[in-house]
Design an enzyme around this catalytic site. Structure first.
Site, PDB file in Angstrom:
ATOM      1  CG  HIS A 153      -1.344   3.177  12.530  1.00  0.00           C
ATOM      2  ND1 HIS A 153      -1.024   3.385  12.013  1.00  0.00           N
ATOM      3  CD2 HIS A 153      -1.647   2.098  13.021  1.00  0.00           C
ATOM      4  CE1 HIS A 153      -0.040   2.999  10.952  1.00  0.00           C
ATOM      5  NE2 HIS A 153      -1.206   2.064  11.540  1.00  0.00           N
ATOM      6  CG  ASP A 189       2.455  -2.450  11.937  1.00  0.00           C
ATOM      7  OD1 ASP A 189       2.698  -3.411  12.362  1.00  0.00           O
ATOM      8  OD2 ASP A 189       2.327  -1.796  10.526  1.00  0.00           O
TER       9      ASP A 189
HETATM   10  N1  Q9C Z   1      -9.438  -3.745   5.897  1.00  0.00           N
HETATM   11  C1  Q9C Z   1      -1.410  -1.573  11.996  1.00  0.00           C
HETATM   12  O1  Q9C Z   1      -0.906  -2.535  11.410  1.00  0.00           O
HETATM   13  N2  Q9C Z   1      -6.136  -0.066   6.299  1.00  0.00           N
HETATM   14  N3  Q9C Z   1      -2.581  -0.997  11.303  1.00  0.00           N
HETATM   15  C2  Q9C Z   1      -6.312  -1.455   6.563  1.00  0.00           C
HETATM   16  C3  Q9C Z   1      -8.381  -2.911   5.363  1.00  0.00           C
HETATM   17  C4  Q9C Z   1      -5.540   0.062   8.117  1.00  0.00           C
HETATM   18  C5  Q9C Z   1      -3.362  -1.352   9.618  1.00  0.00           C
HETATM   19  C6  Q9C Z   1      -8.510  -1.937   5.884  1.00  0.00           C
HETATM   20  C7  Q9C Z   1      -4.637  -0.512   8.563  1.00  0.00           C
HETATM   21  C8  Q9C Z   1      -3.977  -0.054   9.618  1.00  0.00           C
HETATM   22  C9  Q9C Z   1      -1.459  -1.468  13.641  1.00  0.00           C
HETATM   23 ZN    ZN Z   2       0.420  -2.506  10.181  1.00  0.00          ZN
END
Ligand code: Q9C
Ligand code: ZN
Length: 333
Positions: A153, A189
């Site tokens: 990201h 992912d």
């Molecule tokens: N508490 C990866 O899988 N937002 N990133 C969700 C949940 C962020 C995920 C918050 C999700 C990012 C690398």
């Molecule tokens: Zn993810």
């Protein structure tokens, strides 16, 4: 298959993130890495290649920000994890501001990516892990970098989605610097790899293909739509294959075959797989329906490309199954 990992990747231990406007415990914890370690067996330490490979992707100002942000936060009298809350979304211009809150907002696009005391250390060794796994491809067909924190990201000069340095991107640039000419990145992912896409958006020598939850419903919302196809020399070198919530093996395999066809047509000489186990049916923050037994099948299809393949770890948050899912995926190569 050689697996690379450095215990300094545990130093990043954030406790909070913002989710749906509320402070919550952070999902991206050292326990994730421990769960994977327990399941995959012996690992090797990376060789330290210094900051130069990182600086091929990330500008010096961003790297310096990551290194000092938590100290600056504490120097401002704050405690705990540093989080941004104000973002320069309107009339952006390059201001150089000292205030930690202004710098946090400048170098982030969300509030789920806290900077804790050990964040730089972990992000740094995380990249070294990917670089050493890349080197292992000189003798082996496939290598696994147990990257944690994840990377896909974050862009050249911004963090987000639990990511600080983009290991897949740094590895791709290192491979090109070492003589590869066409690198394909396959991102599987659950979430779109917006940072990786952004870094290579105008590049014709790095193909970015991503299978992910439709950003109309899922994070990161603003990127990962099918009409994002690259620009300039990179026009046609980005392919986004969003899938609906609830997607299981059959639909996922259909998208994977499309992705692999595109990678084969690109005539890549190296494949980097950004692998997230958050496609798992019981992942706590995601909504696909892939089961543990499905992961070897996906890996086998990818292996059919016959390319040297670097697998880097991205997301996956179902702690009780994470190790089994990663081991299952790797067993398919
Ligand atoms: N508490 C990866 O899988 N937002 N990133 C969700 C949940 C962020 C995920 C918050 C999700 C990012 C690398
Ligand atoms: Zn993810």
């Amino acid at each position: 298959m050689q697996i690379f990992w450095d215990p300094r990747q545990l130093a990043h231990a954030p406790s909070i993130e913002m989710h749906n406007g509320r402070i919550e415990p952070c999902s991206e914890t050292p326990a994730r890495a421990q769960a994977i370690l327990d399941a995959v067996g012996p690992t090797e330490l990376p060789r330290d290649q210094g900051e130069d490979p990182i600086l091929r992707v990330h500008p010096r100002a961003y790297v310096d920000f990551l290194k000092s942000a938590h100290d600056d936060w504490c120097a401002a009298g704050r405690t705990g994890d540093a989080l941004p809350y104000a973002f320069p979304a309107v009339r952006r211009r390059s201001l150089s501001l000292d205030r930690i809150d202004a710098r946090l907002g400048r170098y982030a696009y969300d509030t789920c990516t806290p900077i804790a005391a050990g964040t730089w250390t972990s992000a740094y060794w995380n990249v070294q892990t990917a670089l050493s796994a890349l080197e292992a491809l000189e003798t082996d067909r496939t290598a696994f970098a147990l990257c944690r924190p994840p990377g896909h990201h974050c862009g050249a000069d911004y963090m987000g989605g639990y990511c600080y340095l983009n290991s897949a991107a740094v590895a791709a640039e290192a491979a090109i610097a070492a003589g590869r000419s066409r690198v394909a990145i396959l991102d599987i992912d659950y979430h779109h790899g917006n940072g990786t896409q952004d870094i290579f958006y105008a590049r014709g020598d790095v193909l970015f293909v991503s299978i992910h939850a439709d950003p109309a419903t899922d994070y990161p919302f603003y990127w990962g739509h099918p009409d994002e196809t690259g620009e300039g020399e990179g026009e046609g070198a980005t392919l986004n294959l969003p899938l609906l919530r609830g997607t299981g093996l059959t639909e996922f395999e259909r998208a994977l075959d499309q992705a692999l066809d595109r990678i084969a047509a690109f005539r890549a000489d190296l494949l980097i797989v950004s692998y997230g186990a958050d496609t798992y049916a019981h992942d706590p923050i995601s909504h696909f329906a892939i089961e543990t037994r499905d992961y070897p099948l996906l890996a086998r299809r990818i292996a059919c490309l016959g390319l040297p393949t670097l697998v880097v770890m991205e997301g996956g948050y179902a702690l009780d199954a994470l190790g089994h899912n990663v081991a299952a995926f790797l067993s398919g190569f």
